[in-house]
Write a protein that holds these residues in place. Sequence first.
Motif, PDB file in Angstrom:
ATOM      1  N   VAL A 473       9.422  -5.576  13.260  1.00 32.93           N
ATOM      2  CA  VAL A 473       8.927  -4.189  14.286  1.00 32.93           C
ATOM      3  C   VAL A 473       7.112  -3.870  14.063  1.00 32.93           C
ATOM      4  CG1 VAL A 473       9.231  -1.987  14.362  1.00 32.93           C
ATOM      5  CG2 VAL A 473      10.834  -3.583  14.390  1.00 32.93           C
ATOM      6  N   VAL A 474       6.850  -3.342  14.930  1.00 34.53           N
ATOM      7  CA  VAL A 474       5.596  -3.574  14.278  1.00 34.53           C
ATOM      8  C   VAL A 474       5.055  -2.238  14.468  1.00 34.53           C
ATOM      9  CG1 VAL A 474       2.529  -4.580  14.734  1.00 34.53           C
ATOM     10  CG2 VAL A 474       4.183  -5.812  14.779  1.00 34.53           C
ATOM     11  N   ALA A 475       3.819  -1.717  13.946  1.00 33.22           N
ATOM     12  CA  ALA A 475       3.329  -0.268  13.966  1.00 33.22           C
ATOM     13  C   ALA A 475       1.720   0.004  13.826  1.00 33.22           C
ATOM     14  CB  ALA A 475       3.838   1.004  13.014  1.00 33.22           C
ATOM     15  N   PRO A 476       1.193   0.494  14.000  1.00 32.34           N
ATOM     16  CA  PRO A 476       0.112   0.392  14.474  1.00 32.34           C
ATOM     17  C   PRO A 476      -0.394   1.241  12.829  1.00 32.34           C
ATOM     18  CG  PRO A 476       0.739   1.879  16.326  1.00 32.34           C
ATOM     19  CD  PRO A 476       1.523   1.681  15.472  1.00 32.34           C
ATOM     20  N   LEU A 477      -0.661   1.821  12.073  1.00 35.45           N
ATOM     21  CA  LEU A 477      -0.868   3.106  10.652  1.00 35.45           C
ATOM     22  C   LEU A 477       0.065   1.845  10.001  1.00 35.45           C
ATOM     23  CD1 LEU A 477      -1.229   6.530  11.950  1.00 35.45           C
ATOM     24  CD2 LEU A 477      -3.134   4.291  12.538  1.00 35.45           C
ATOM     25  N   ILE A 478      -0.224   2.512   8.311  1.00 36.31           N
ATOM     26  CA  ILE A 478       0.208   1.439   7.264  1.00 36.31           C
ATOM     27  C   ILE A 478       1.487   3.402   6.598  1.00 36.31           C
ATOM     28  CG2 ILE A 478       0.213   1.179   4.920  1.00 36.31           C
ATOM     29  CD1 ILE A 478      -2.890  -0.276   5.248  1.00 36.31           C
ATOM     30  N   GLU A 479       0.420   3.847   6.571  1.00 36.30           N
ATOM     31  CA  GLU A 479       1.455   5.223   6.021  1.00 36.30           C
ATOM     32  C   GLU A 479       1.155   6.684   6.862  1.00 36.30           C
ATOM     33  OE1 GLU A 479       1.113   4.743   1.904  1.00 36.30           O
ATOM     34  OE2 GLU A 479      -0.847   4.756   2.033  1.00 36.30           O
ATOM     35  N   GLU A 480       1.563   7.864   6.336  1.00 35.28           N
ATOM     36  CA  GLU A 480       1.148   9.291   6.814  1.00 35.28           C
ATOM     37  C   GLU A 480      -0.159   9.743   6.244  1.00 35.28           C
ATOM     38  OE1 GLU A 480       3.798  13.254   7.391  1.00 35.28           O
ATOM     39  OE2 GLU A 480       4.052  11.655   5.698  1.00 35.28           O
ATOM     40  N   SER A 481      -0.276   8.852   5.186  1.00 34.29           N
ATOM     41  CA  SER A 481      -1.844   9.597   5.211  1.00 34.29           C
ATOM     42  C   SER A 481      -2.983   9.626   6.055  1.00 34.29           C
ATOM     43  CB  SER A 481      -1.751   9.538   4.013  1.00 34.29           C
ATOM     44  OG  SER A 481      -2.561   8.088   4.686  1.00 34.29           O
ATOM     45  N   GLU A 482      -2.644   8.675   6.649  1.00 34.14           N
ATOM     46  CA  GLU A 482      -3.608   8.463   8.155  1.00 34.14           C
ATOM     47  C   GLU A 482      -2.723   8.901   9.129  1.00 34.14           C
ATOM     48  OE1 GLU A 482      -4.518   4.955   8.163  1.00 34.14           O
ATOM     49  OE2 GLU A 482      -2.767   3.731   7.678  1.00 34.14           O
ATOM     50  N   LEU A 497      14.154   3.609   9.649  1.00 32.66           N
ATOM     51  CA  LEU A 497      15.428   2.900  10.045  1.00 32.66           C
ATOM     52  C   LEU A 497      16.378   1.639   9.473  1.00 32.66           C
ATOM     53  CD1 LEU A 497      12.391   0.031  12.254  1.00 32.66           C
ATOM     54  CD2 LEU A 497      13.682   1.921  13.152  1.00 32.66           C
ATOM     55  N   LEU A 498      15.656   2.109   7.820  1.00 29.98           N
ATOM     56  CA  LEU A 498      17.109   0.971   7.141  1.00 29.98           C
ATOM     57  C   LEU A 498      18.395   2.294   6.852  1.00 29.98           C
ATOM     58  CD1 LEU A 498      15.270   2.060   3.651  1.00 29.98           C
ATOM     59  CD2 LEU A 498      15.956   0.024   4.111  1.00 29.98           C
ATOM     60  N   GLU A 499      18.282   3.160   8.124  1.00 25.31           N
ATOM     61  CA  GLU A 499      20.368   3.453   8.630  1.00 25.31           C
ATOM     62  C   GLU A 499      20.429   2.913   9.139  1.00 25.31           C
ATOM     63  OE1 GLU A 499      21.792   7.670   8.910  1.00 25.31           O
ATOM     64  OE2 GLU A 499      21.973   6.244   9.954  1.00 25.31           O
ATOM     65  N   THR A 506      16.096  -5.635   5.415  1.00 25.96           N
ATOM     66  CA  THR A 506      14.975  -5.441   5.794  1.00 25.96           C
ATOM     67  C   THR A 506      14.051  -4.452   4.748  1.00 25.96           C
ATOM     68  OG1 THR A 506      15.835  -3.609   7.221  1.00 25.96           O
ATOM     69  CG2 THR A 506      14.022  -3.192   7.029  1.00 25.96           C
ATOM     70  N   GLY A 507      12.949  -5.612   5.424  1.00 26.60           N
ATOM     71  CA  GLY A 507      11.474  -5.345   4.334  1.00 26.60           C
ATOM     72  C   GLY A 507       9.808  -5.087   5.106  1.00 26.60           C
ATOM     73  N   LEU A 508       9.349  -4.651   4.221  1.00 24.30           N
ATOM     74  CA  LEU A 508       7.989  -4.037   4.433  1.00 24.30           C
ATOM     75  C   LEU A 508       6.859  -4.862   4.013  1.00 24.30           C
ATOM     76  CD1 LEU A 508       6.778  -1.315   4.841  1.00 24.30           C
ATOM     77  CD2 LEU A 508       6.818  -0.727   3.127  1.00 24.30           C
ATOM     78  N   MET A 509       5.520  -4.862   5.402  1.00 23.93           N
ATOM     79  CA  MET A 509       4.761  -5.822   5.035  1.00 23.93           C
ATOM     80  C   MET A 509       3.414  -4.682   5.245  1.00 23.93           C
ATOM     81  SD  MET A 509       2.758  -8.958   3.905  1.00 23.93           S
ATOM     82  CE  MET A 509       3.761  -9.990   4.326  1.00 23.93           C
ATOM     83  N   HIS A 510       2.021  -4.682   4.513  1.00 24.05           N
ATOM     84  CA  HIS A 510       0.730  -4.406   5.414  1.00 24.05           C
ATOM     85  C   HIS A 510      -0.140  -4.719   4.605  1.00 24.05           C
ATOM     86  CE1 HIS A 510       1.594  -1.255   1.526  1.00 24.05           C
ATOM     87  NE2 HIS A 510       2.379  -0.897   2.344  1.00 24.05           N
ATOM     88  N   ASN A 528      14.460 -16.385   5.082  1.00 21.75           N
ATOM     89  CA  ASN A 528      15.876 -16.069   6.266  1.00 21.75           C
ATOM     90  C   ASN A 528      17.165 -15.181   5.209  1.00 21.75           C
ATOM     91  OD1 ASN A 528      18.430 -14.601   8.138  1.00 21.75           O
ATOM     92  ND2 ASN A 528      18.668 -16.384   8.935  1.00 21.75           N
ATOM     93  N   GLU A 529      16.130 -14.471   3.887  1.00 21.35           N
ATOM     94  CA  GLU A 529      16.894 -13.424   3.046  1.00 21.35           C
ATOM     95  C   GLU A 529      17.056 -12.257   3.314  1.00 21.35           C
ATOM     96  OE1 GLU A 529      15.295 -14.676  -0.753  1.00 21.35           O
ATOM     97  OE2 GLU A 529      15.449 -16.709  -0.384  1.00 21.35           O
ATOM     98  N   MET A 530      15.508 -12.237   4.558  1.00 21.13           N
ATOM     99  CA  MET A 530      15.386 -10.791   5.200  1.00 21.13           C
ATOM    100  C   MET A 530      15.080 -11.094   6.284  1.00 21.13           C
ATOM    101  SD  MET A 530      11.515  -9.296   4.839  1.00 21.13           S
ATOM    102  CE  MET A 530      11.652  -8.979   3.094  1.00 21.13           C
ATOM    103  N   GLN A 531      16.382 -10.209   6.727  1.00 20.11           N
ATOM    104  CA  GLN A 531      16.303 -10.536   8.419  1.00 20.11           C
ATOM    105  C   GLN A 531      14.710  -9.825   9.529  1.00 20.11           C
ATOM    106  OE1 GLN A 531      19.657  -9.770   6.796  1.00 20.11           O
ATOM    107  NE2 GLN A 531      18.947 -12.069   7.114  1.00 20.11           N
ATOM    108  N   LEU A 532      14.780  -8.148   9.051  1.00 22.12           N
ATOM    109  CA  LEU A 532      13.911  -7.659   9.710  1.00 22.12           C
ATOM    110  C   LEU A 532      12.715  -7.620   8.718  1.00 22.12           C
ATOM    111  CD1 LEU A 532      13.598  -5.549  12.740  1.00 22.12           C
ATOM    112  CD2 LEU A 532      14.438  -3.475  10.957  1.00 22.12           C
TER     113      LEU A 532
END
Length: 684
Positions: A473-482, A497-499, A506-510, A528-532
């Motif tokens: 899942v791709v989002a344009p920004l990293i975090e809210e500050s911007e 999306l965790l819930e 689920t993992g997070l990458m930026h 495949n230890e992480m699916q999303l």
Amino acid sequence: MTSLHSPVNYIAGVGPSKEKDLARLGIYTVEDLLYYFPFRYDDRTVQSGRQLQHLSRVTVRAVVQAPPAVRYKGRRAIMTAQVKTTDGLPMAAVWFNQLFLRDKLRPGTEITLTGKYDARRRSMVVEHYEFAHDAQSVHSHRLVPIYEVRGQLTPKVLRSILSKALKQYEREIPEILPVSLRNQYKLLSKVDSLLQIHLPNDRESLRQARRRLVFEEFFLFQLKLQAFRFMHKHDQPGIAHSFTKEQWTEFLQVLPFVLTDGQKQVIREILLEMRSPQPMNRLLQGDVGSGKTIVAFCAMYAAYLSGYQSAMLVPTEILAEQHYESSNRLLGRLGLRIGLLTGSLKEKARKETLDQLANGQLDMVIGTHALLEEGVEFANLSLVVTDEQHRFGVEQRSIFRQKGHHPDVLFMSATPIPRTLAMSLFGDLDVSVLDQMPEGRKPIQTHWVRASEEDKVLKFVRRELAKGRQAYVVAPLIEESEKIEGVENAVDLYKRLLEPMAGFKTGLMHGRLTAREKEEVMRQFKANEMQLLISTTVIEVGVNVPNATVMVIYNADRFGLAQLHQLRGRVGRGEYASTCILIADPLTDAGVERMQAMTSTQNGFVLAEKDLELRGPGEFFGIRQSGMPEFRLGDLVADAHIMKVAREEAQALLESKEFWIMPDCRPLVQYLKDQKVLQSPLQD
Ligand code: ADP
Ligand code: MG
């Protein structure tokens, strides 16, 4: 060194505060200033009363007839002065909130006014005025340049500084184009072109000034581009790789799959050139997922068989790790010793790798920009591969040669360059095209949905994950500050999306994670230890996880087509059918067209042409793909004809040996030497 390199405070009237404001615009020297071009021009040439068009912006010279009257509308002061143009047309000139002018607008005063003219009311709302007694020709009565400014600077102040600088340094501006070229193409002199680009006499002079400067810009670019290849091909023998047919056949048998015909063809082209003593300078263009990596490994193996080292240069650490692993899986088994060199390597490990490269204990190295740094030496380098070439600049193309090696070079790019641009940008390279996908690929279904349909999308993702697949899942920004209104950021999206994705990891990458953290996330996703994986576009380039079958892109209209295509290319890499879902509520027609283009074709070349058409080259290549040359004035599309001529002339010049001794060309030769673009073959 000419005095154009003097700091800006040498210009009359530029003190410390202006100097600081200029520095914020990247202007430090007189030369920087002269090359700081206007982004538009205001037409303030004086019109006669008869020429004035209803509701258009006009400039007139007028005389005040009566003292101005003032009335108030709320807090706003509206001041109206009756004036008459010097050719007899009466009108009311209207100012808002500029009461300090009241006393200056005495009857009989002559003034030049620019503003919108209303013929019915016989009135003008004044945007710009200039009293006759302090009129400076740079601010009115002409095409007036408008500059981008910061701090205390106004376009007007910058204009004054520039006109002073031009006067003061006019005689110092060197001409570097040979007279013969200037005559042939009727190009203005350098001085005139700089004078006219800043303070044009009229539209035609402006056009000519621009034409000359664009030509020069493109011409120097082409000289740089072609010089290396030219010198190289003519003067420097390359390495003739050699190995036996048996060795090669043996190798083909250990490959994990059968090569496609397309791969076989480009490998043939590459090996042929590697075997010859002519140095290779080749661009391999292949759409996302066409299987370029294995082609590179084949070439690197050929270097190894011939007894040489090879290096692969990649733009991100994630990609370096990935190629390092897969090359180890494939070539490591065959006895190659492979090294990894990235910026996040510990000093000790780095030093060890450098030593092993220098003394020949490593056969091959994969690395990021760290490979380009000083101190990286090779025992006997014969091949350099650059993956995702568009991420690197023109200068970086020749860096290994500057280190004293003359290796064969293979550039790989998945950014399809529209044909119109390819010639001008990669005119120095031979091109191989990989136009076939490995067999068994299922096409990627692409859907465009509105943000209101997010629930449906998430449901679909859950279903795929339940089947054992993985998703991005791709989002344009990293975090809210911007935060920008209505634009998703990866950090919040991850939390949100965790819930709904409970039960899956689920993992997070930026880009702000450390190299170590990124590496760990990638490792888990690959295993495949992480699916999303919720991510920014850091995963855009090269990442290969064949079990991932879903790519969801939030605010998809914020990305360019080339980038969307790259992102989509992260799925559809294995045997499973894949899906790309674009979530977007585009606000413009072009945005809608981009979404439609994405759903209607999966061909990168078609999309590239489309993107170029929709957005122009500057945007097409995006900010992140900074490897594309940026020109101050030249426009790769609109000025394509100039680029073509510049290219031909650069080539002709490099081929003529007299060039080096013709007096006419001396300044140019000097310039090229200063820029370290070339050395004279007659000298060295
Ligand atoms: P790209 O051209 O985008 O760099 P890759 O080299 O990463 O593409 O290849 C994409 C995927 O296709 C990889 O999983 C790779 O192993 C696989 N692949 C490459 N060539 C073949 C082939 N001839 N047959 C089957 N799969 C292949
Ligand atoms: Mg790749």
